[in-house]
Scaffold this active site. Structure first.
Site, short mmCIF file in Angstrom:
data_model
loop_
_atom_site.label_atom_id
_atom_site.label_comp_id
_atom_site.label_asym_id
_atom_site.label_seq_id
_atom_site.Cartn_x
_atom_site.Cartn_y
_atom_site.Cartn_z
N SER A 1 32.51 31.60 41.26
CA SER A 1 33.21 31.61 42.53
C SER A 1 32.22 31.49 43.68
CB SER A 1 34.01 32.91 42.69
OG SER A 1 34.38 33.04 44.06
N MET B 1 40.91 31.78 51.75
CA MET B 1 41.55 33.00 52.29
C MET B 1 41.83 32.84 53.77
SD MET B 1 39.06 35.81 50.55
CE MET B 1 38.87 35.94 48.77
N HIS C 1 41.64 28.03 44.59
CA HIS C 1 42.52 29.20 44.55
C HIS C 1 43.00 29.49 45.97
CE1 HIS C 1 42.64 33.85 43.62
NE2 HIS C 1 43.81 33.38 44.00
N MET D 1 44.70 31.50 48.63
CA MET D 1 45.22 32.81 49.03
C MET D 1 45.64 32.67 50.49
SD MET D 1 42.35 35.07 47.06
CE MET D 1 41.26 33.67 46.92
N ASP E 1 40.31 36.36 36.88
CA ASP E 1 39.55 36.35 38.14
C ASP E 1 39.45 37.77 38.69
OD1 ASP E 1 38.44 35.78 40.62
OD2 ASP E 1 40.11 34.53 41.31
N ASP F 1 37.58 29.98 46.65
CA ASP F 1 38.55 30.98 47.11
C ASP F 1 38.89 30.73 48.58
OD1 ASP F 1 38.95 32.82 44.85
OD2 ASP F 1 36.78 33.08 45.01
N HIS G 1 34.87 27.40 41.34
CA HIS G 1 36.06 28.11 41.84
C HIS G 1 35.90 28.32 43.34
CE1 HIS G 1 39.55 30.80 41.30
NE2 HIS G 1 38.97 31.63 42.17
N MET H 1 44.87 37.79 38.04
CA MET H 1 43.95 38.54 38.91
C MET H 1 43.69 39.90 38.27
SD MET H 1 43.20 36.52 41.40
CE MET H 1 42.11 37.74 42.13
C1 DX5 Z 1 39.04 37.54 44.87
C2 DX5 Z 1 38.70 36.14 44.44
C3 DX5 Z 1 37.69 36.04 43.39
C4 DX5 Z 1 36.35 36.64 43.71
C5 DX5 Z 1 35.79 37.18 42.42
O1 DX5 Z 1 40.09 37.49 45.75
O2 DX5 Z 1 39.87 35.47 43.98
O3 DX5 Z 1 37.55 34.70 42.91
O4 DX5 Z 1 35.44 35.72 44.25
O5 DX5 Z 1 34.62 37.87 42.69
P1 DX5 Z 1 33.95 38.83 41.61
O6 DX5 Z 1 33.65 37.97 40.40
O7 DX5 Z 1 32.72 39.30 42.32
O8 DX5 Z 1 34.93 39.92 41.30
ZN ZN Z 2 39.64 33.42 43.06
#
Ligand code: DX5
Ligand code: ZN
Length: 222
Positions: free
Chosen positions: A11, A40, A69, A71, A178, A38, A36, A140
């Site tokens: 990620s 947000m 991903h 969010m 994840d 993320d 990956h 998750m």
């Molecule tokens: C959290 C994200 C993850 C995050 C995981 O909302 O969706 O992808 O980056 O990070 P680690 O592997 O550090 O838990």
């Molecule tokens: Zn993620």
């Protein structure tokens, strides 16, 4: 159905944001399978990361599939922008809009692989009516919004239940996990039936990315 090969998707959230292209090249050299990303919005989750422009800027720097991903809520108005930016997989949360089935159809219509993301408190039943549209189910194992959180062991039984749902299908669906994935928690997930791992901190905070990726893929050494 036989278990698919184990894939690792570092990620980018845990990378050094001042040198993203170098970080992407480094994890590709280190054997990562997917990148990956993320996304947000500070509304669906209490954190803001980056959007389609950074996704697009990184696209020429790697051949790895982009596992995007989302969010964000709503997600639908941005699906085309992420497809144009070079996403290969687009994953949505069912809570991001009133019509997840339509969102998944839209992702397919853009020619991308579609994924559904299930938060720790989201009923697995959300996946059942849309299984035919899915290429990926992402469990998750933390509440979304931040890297570096502790793996929720309560998700292992849910992974096992999803594995049974997927195996009852006549086509493969990647079962991705994840949050808090590391060389100790990944083998538990593999035992429950997962085949694909997102890892932020466990890769980017490690001194050797290749060793970290291999350890997640292969399980912890004794
Ligand atoms: C959290 C994200 C993850 C995050 C995981 O909302 O969706 O992808 O980056 O990070 P680690 O592997 O550090 O838990
Ligand atoms: Zn993620």
């Amino acid at each position: 159905m036989a278990q698919q090969s184990i894939l690792v998707a570092p990620s980018l959230l845990a990378a050094d944001f001042s040198k993203l292209a170098d970080e992407v090249a480094a994890i590709e050299r280190a054997g990562a399978d997917w990148l990956h990303l993320d996304i947000m919005d500070g509304h669906f989750v209490p954190n803001i990361s980056f959007g389609p422009s950074i996704t697009k800027a990184l696209r020429p720097h790697t051949k790895m599939p982009f596992d995007v991903h989302l969010m964000i809520a709503p997600a639908d108005p941005y699906l085309a922008a992420f497809a144009d930016a070079g996403a290969d997989h687009i994953l949505i949360h069912p809570e991001s809009g009133p019509h997840p089935h339509r969102s998944l159809q839209a992702i397919q219509g853009l020619g991308k692989k579609a994924g559904l993301v299930l938060n720790p408190g989201t009923p697995l039943a959300h996946a059942a009516p849309v299984l035919d549209l899915l290429d990926i189910i992402l469990v998750m194992s933390v509440n979304p919004g931040f890297g570096g959180q502790k793996f929720l062991h309560s998700q292992l039984a849910r992974i096992a239940e999803l594995r049974r749902m997927i195996d009852a299908q006549d086509r493969p669906i990647r079962l991705e996990v994840d949050g808090g994935v590391d060389p100790h928690t990944a083998p538990l997930c593999i035992g429950a039936g997962a085949d694909t791992f997102v890892a932020g901190t466990a890769v980017f905070a490690a001194p050797d990315y290749a060793e970290a990726i291999a350890d997640i893929r292969g399980g912890a050494h004794a």
